[in-house]
Design an enzyme around this catalytic site. Sequence first.
Site, PDB file in Angstrom:
ATOM      1  N   HIS A  13      13.298 -37.696  14.751  1.00 10.05           N
ATOM      2  CA  HIS A  13      14.620 -37.364  14.152  1.00 10.05           C
ATOM      3  C   HIS A  13      14.530 -37.542  12.643  1.00 10.05           C
ATOM      4  CE1 HIS A  13      19.268 -37.740  14.271  1.00 10.05           C
ATOM      5  NE2 HIS A  13      18.908 -37.658  12.996  1.00 10.05           N
ATOM      6  N   HIS A  15      15.727 -35.699   8.633  1.00  8.77           N
ATOM      7  CA  HIS A  15      16.390 -34.681   7.810  1.00  8.77           C
ATOM      8  C   HIS A  15      15.476 -34.390   6.620  1.00  8.77           C
ATOM      9  CE1 HIS A  15      20.236 -35.210   9.944  1.00  8.77           C
ATOM     10  NE2 HIS A  15      19.807 -36.451  10.091  1.00  8.77           N
ATOM     11  N   LYS A  99      20.505 -29.514  19.126  1.00  7.26           N
ATOM     12  CA  LYS A  99      21.205 -30.680  18.608  1.00  7.26           C
ATOM     13  C   LYS A  99      22.714 -30.514  18.753  1.00  7.26           C
ATOM     14  CE  LYS A  99      21.826 -34.531  16.555  1.00  7.26           C
ATOM     15  NZ  LYS A  99      21.338 -35.205  15.371  1.00  7.26           N
ATOM     16  N   HIS A 136      24.206 -36.471  18.546  1.00  7.47           N
ATOM     17  CA  HIS A 136      24.847 -37.423  17.637  1.00  7.47           C
ATOM     18  C   HIS A 136      26.042 -37.969  18.415  1.00  7.47           C
ATOM     19  CE1 HIS A 136      26.120 -39.146  13.691  1.00  7.47           C
ATOM     20  NE2 HIS A 136      27.216 -39.258  14.409  1.00  7.47           N
ATOM     21  N   HIS A 174      19.646 -42.057  17.183  1.00  8.18           N
ATOM     22  CA  HIS A 174      19.986 -43.180  16.303  1.00  8.18           C
ATOM     23  C   HIS A 174      21.027 -44.132  16.913  1.00  8.18           C
ATOM     24  CE1 HIS A 174      23.218 -40.434  15.366  1.00  8.18           C
ATOM     25  NE2 HIS A 174      22.604 -39.784  14.403  1.00  8.18           N
ATOM     26  N   ASP A 247      15.807 -40.961  11.347  1.00 11.04           N
ATOM     27  CA  ASP A 247      17.060 -40.460  10.777  1.00 11.04           C
ATOM     28  C   ASP A 247      17.039 -40.604   9.255  1.00 11.04           C
ATOM     29  OD1 ASP A 247      19.551 -39.281  10.675  1.00 11.04           O
ATOM     30  OD2 ASP A 247      20.630 -41.151  11.030  1.00 11.04           O
TER      31      ASP A 247
END
Length: 346
Positions: A13, A15, A99, A136, A174, A247
């Site tokens: 995970h 970004h 996602k 999420h 997360h 994350d």
Amino acid sequence: MQTLTITRPDDWHIHLRSGAALQHTVKDAAKQFARAIVMPNLVPPVTNVEQADEYRQAIMRHTTESMDFEPLMTLYLTDNTSPEDIIVAVDSGFVKACKLYPAGATTNSDSGLTDIENAYPVFEKMAELGMPLLVHGEVTDAEIDIFDREKVFIETKLAPVVKQFPNLKVVLEHITTRDAVEFVNEQGPNVAATITAHHLLRNRNDMLVGGIRPHLYCLPILKRQEHQAALLVAATSGSPKFFLGTDSAPHAKSKKEAACGCAGVYTANAAIELYAEAFEMMDKLDRLEGFASFHGPDFYGLPRNEQKITLVKEEWQMPKHLTLGNDKLVPFCAEDMIQWKLKADQ
Ligand SMILES: NC(=O)N[C@@H](CC(=O)O)C(=O)O
Ligand SMILES: [Zn+2]
Ligand SMILES: [Zn+2]
């Protein structure tokens, strides 16, 4: 000198962002990770295979052969995603998961699902084709306290999905609470979770006592110490249900140190070192390899990496700033002393 050699890990995970940020984020991730599940919450979001392919190519332009880094792409589910989109995604070979962002839950989630049930036909196709659903897990209802949003999501949204689609692979991303750990432990092997380094190493007191620390603000928000303790036990338990997902979510310094600061913590520049600190704290360094390098690929049905990395017990200081395109970026643990160091030239 104490050293620790493990199979090269993956990040399940991350970004990486887009544009100028990529020259920093990709290099940081590739330093340690062979593969990374790349989050699709760009502006606009990555909702179809063409966009995922473009994004993948943009990432690859920042890699070299010696980095040996593979981005694993994801699609952002919207109210308009169809079961046919899932077939195309699976056929692509490079989209490895979808996602789910509840609309409004976190950074760039405006196009997320307005009602999780809208996606049930999509979940059915994903279950059939073995495409994992990454979640999420926070509700967005105004009346639910921000510290309870993960727990309420699990009870009211996730539990029904898991019950209705027992064959669907689900990763609760997360996780931040004892409740999430217990929920994941109670489910069958199709339900797993990622855990970040910052949720293992910090709790809400670190963020709020003695002054507010915007660089520790992320979503789901840091919880009380007892939840941090439950995450540490889960991550170091050896259970294949828990694996590494940083994350790592960069935002420019000016966007964090603001009257209304963005959510996200940057750990990619030293992620495996930070996880090593958490595992050492629990006297479970021998379990780091399973968590960082085995449980993720096993869950996704991908081969484990063959290369190795070595960490050395050697103190170093986290920089005060990094660079993010034309901006400054403050990493997690800025200016702190870190105890483990990734050996260069692996
Ligand atoms: N974790 C965060 O606080 N922020 C992430 C989004 C997310 O993973 O929820 C981001 O994209 O900045
Ligand atoms: Zn998230
Ligand atoms: Zn994220």
